[in-house]
Structure formats: structure tokens, C-alpha cells
Scaffold this motif. Sequence first.
Motif, PDB file in Angstrom:
ATOM      1  N   GLU A 195      37.578  37.254  39.923  1.00 46.44           N
ATOM      2  CA  GLU A 195      36.566  36.609  39.083  1.00 46.44           C
ATOM      3  C   GLU A 195      35.562  37.660  38.622  1.00 46.44           C
ATOM      4  N   SER A 244      41.837  35.122  44.095  1.00 48.29           N
ATOM      5  CA  SER A 244      41.783  35.255  42.640  1.00 48.29           C
ATOM      6  C   SER A 244      40.651  36.218  42.285  1.00 48.29           C
ATOM      7  N   SER A 255      31.266  38.044  37.742  1.00 44.08           N
ATOM      8  CA  SER A 255      29.911  37.499  37.760  1.00 44.08           C
ATOM      9  C   SER A 255      29.129  38.229  36.676  1.00 44.08           C
ATOM     10  N   THR A 302      37.858  35.956  45.254  1.00 44.55           N
ATOM     11  CA  THR A 302      37.507  34.738  45.972  1.00 44.55           C
ATOM     12  C   THR A 302      38.327  34.657  47.267  1.00 44.55           C
TER      13      THR A 302
END
Length: 122
Positions: free
Chosen positions: A105, A103, A107, A99
Motif C-alpha cells: 500500500e 499487500s 500512504s 499490510t
Amino acid sequence: MSLSNNIIKNIELTSEQMFKASTVSAMLTQIAPLYEYQNGAKTNNVIGTRYTCVFPMYAYEKASVKVIGDLAPSITPEMLVQSPIPVKITGLKGKIYTTQNHSIEISLSAGKIEKEVSNNGK
């Protein structure tokens, strides 16, 4: 974009790598249309369904799973009014990304999400 961000965005994980199984069980809590994005902007074109699921095997973490092409899901939002529905997810893939605040992440997308049939046939 840094070299590490370019490398990270190309990492794709299989269901077996993330959950140690080809079919994953979860609890479905929400369903919503999945819209297409063009040049970073949301369009009115529905391209599938976004399922919000809770994963008991990961301390009941919640995540969205996109199913592109699922324009007529067999599970409707009305079915979720009283309680979450146990589902099985097949063809699950994860794509890692970073991001703007750096950070990491993931999907999630899948080939199919369907209501899990219990031993008594319901």
C-alpha cells in the motif's frame, strides 16, 4: 518482520515520481480531522487534516492525503455537500508499506491542499 518489509517501509516517493508533476490536481470528496497515534492507539489530539481525493489521472482512484499541521483548513466539509471540489496538492509524498496480509500500500502526505482556481477566477 522480514528484510523486504523493513526495506519497503523506508521507501519514500516524491510527487514527481508518482505523478510526474510537482503540483497534483485532484477532486476533493471528504475532509476529516487527522488524529495522533501513540503506541498504535488513537488519541484525542488533532494534528492536522485528512483529505479524501479522487485522482482522475489514475482512473479515478481514491486515496487519503494527510496534511499534518493543517488545523484550520480553508475548505470545509460543508463546501463538499453538493459536489467534489477541484484542488491542487503541493509537497505530495508517498510512503510504501505492507499490510498484515502482505499487500503493498501507499500512504500519502502533503504540505498543502488548496482549492484550485479556474480560469474565470472562481
